[in-house]
Each structure stands twice: as C-alpha cells, then as structure tokens.
Design an enzyme around this catalytic site. Structure first.
Site, PDB file in Angstrom:
ATOM      1  CD1 TRP A  12       0.365  -1.157   3.288  1.00 31.40           C
ATOM      2  CD2 TRP A  12      -0.224   0.853   3.249  1.00 31.40           C
ATOM      3  NE1 TRP A  12       0.644   0.040   4.422  1.00 31.40           N
ATOM      4  CE2 TRP A  12       0.622   1.105   3.823  1.00 31.40           C
ATOM      5  CE3 TRP A  12      -0.370   2.813   3.519  1.00 31.40           C
ATOM      6  CZ2 TRP A  12       0.644   1.800   5.144  1.00 31.40           C
ATOM      7  CZ3 TRP A  12      -0.256   3.751   3.822  1.00 31.40           C
ATOM      8  CH2 TRP A  12       0.874   3.804   5.290  1.00 31.40           C
ATOM      9  CG  HIS A 112       8.387   3.449   3.462  1.00 24.37           C
ATOM     10  ND1 HIS A 112       9.288   2.211   2.300  1.00 24.37           N
ATOM     11  CD2 HIS A 112       8.258   4.473   3.240  1.00 24.37           C
ATOM     12  CE1 HIS A 112       9.315   3.378   1.474  1.00 24.37           C
ATOM     13  NE2 HIS A 112       8.938   4.768   2.297  1.00 24.37           N
ATOM     14  CG  LEU A 113      12.356   7.380   6.833  1.00 22.66           C
ATOM     15  CD1 LEU A 113      12.218   6.769   8.786  1.00 22.66           C
ATOM     16  CD2 LEU A 113      13.121   8.119   6.489  1.00 22.66           C
ATOM     17  CG  HIS A 114       5.562   7.431   8.317  1.00 24.11           C
ATOM     18  ND1 HIS A 114       6.476   5.212   8.223  1.00 24.11           N
ATOM     19  CD2 HIS A 114       5.007   6.900   9.253  1.00 24.11           C
ATOM     20  CE1 HIS A 114       5.907   4.993   9.399  1.00 24.11           C
ATOM     21  NE2 HIS A 114       5.075   6.019  10.193  1.00 24.11           N
TER      22      HIS A 114
END
Length: 174
Positions: A12, A112-114
């Site tokens: 996604w 996932h880097l956010h």
C-alpha cells in the site's frame, strides 16, 4: 501470536509512492528518488478543519525502515522533508511551521520511513514523549554523531496486549 502478515506488507505504501493509489490526495511531492518524498493527508484526518491537521511524509527511498536506520547520509532527505513539508503545509493550509509538530514514531506502525506532521493543538495518537521523536532533534543528533541512532538506546511504550510485548517476554527481554 505475531501481528497478521498484512501489517508488514508495504504494498500500500509503494502504491502511493508509485501513484497507483491516493494520487489525487498528494499535497506535495519532491520526486528525487534518494532525497524526495510525498506529503499526503493521514487517513485519520478528514481535512475539514485545521484543529486536527495530520499529514504524513513518505520517503521515496526504499529500504530505510525506521529511525534506527538513519545516519548522517540521510540529512539531506530529512532537511528536505522538514523545510519543504512545512512550506507545502503553509501554502496549502496557511499553517506556519512553528505551529506544527513534526516527528517519527518509534516503534513505527509500518517499516518504511515516514514522518508525521500534526498541528500543535492536536493531541495525535503516539505524539507523546514515549513514542515521538521530533525531526528537528533527529537532524541535530545526526549532525553531532553520524551513527547516533545505531548506538542510542531508544525506549518505547507498549500496551500489555501488544504482540511485540509478547515477543520480548518470549525472548526473556522483559
């Protein structure tokens, strides 16, 4: 029991980055594959009022999972997110950077880097000191020590029923 496999799927996220999903919701994009990101409203925010403003910057660079992976090599990326994210929010919503809380979760809800952008007046879930790490502090820490997050002990809170808590218990770490 460990969380279901869908919790760990990043499909996604990649669909957003590849503009196969949510492309109409993108507030801002820096398309650079190494130091760029997409800024998108979080699903928790209905975008009807600014009291609970909540956006997420998702990095284009893949393979950087969390705060723990960051080194001084990521400073350009992090500075871009801070500066360009604040400018985009000011341009779109009229909210000054000084009125934003910009932070990482550790542990993150997906790997996932956010980075989270919330209004200061909004008490967003996970914005407390036991889970949130301000982006400005992260930048400063990496400027003073390139490997800061590889060396640092990072404490975080878990609910008693959190599957990760059980993993720690099973491993004899709690």
């Amino acid at each position: 029991m460990f969380p279901p496999s869908w919790c760990f799927s990043l499909k996604w996220v990649y669909n957003i980055l590849d503009k196969k999903a949510e492309a109409d919701r993108i507030v801002y994009e820096n398309p650079d594959p190494e130091n760029g990101f997409i800024l998108i409203p979080d699903f928790k925010w209905n975008q009807k009022q600014l009291d609970d403003l909540y956006l997420i910057a998702i990095c284009h660079r893949r393979g950087v999972k969390s705060l723990r992976d960051l080194t001084a090599d990521h400073l350009t990326l992090l500075k871009n997110i801070l500066q360009e994210g604040q400018e985009a929010i000011l341009n779109r919503y009229g909210v000054l950077g000084s009125q934003l809380r910009v932070y990482f979760h550790y542990q993150p809800s997906y790997y996932h880097l956010h980075i989270h952008f919330t209004g200061l007046s909004y008490d967003a879930p996970g914005s407390g000191v036991e889970r949130a790490h301000l982006l400005s502090d992260v930048i400063e820490n990496l400027q003073s020590d390139a490997q800061y997050y590889q060396k640092r002990t990072l404490t975080f809170a878990l609910r008693a029923d959190d599957p990760l808590m059980q993993k720690f218990k099973d491993a004899g770490r709690f």
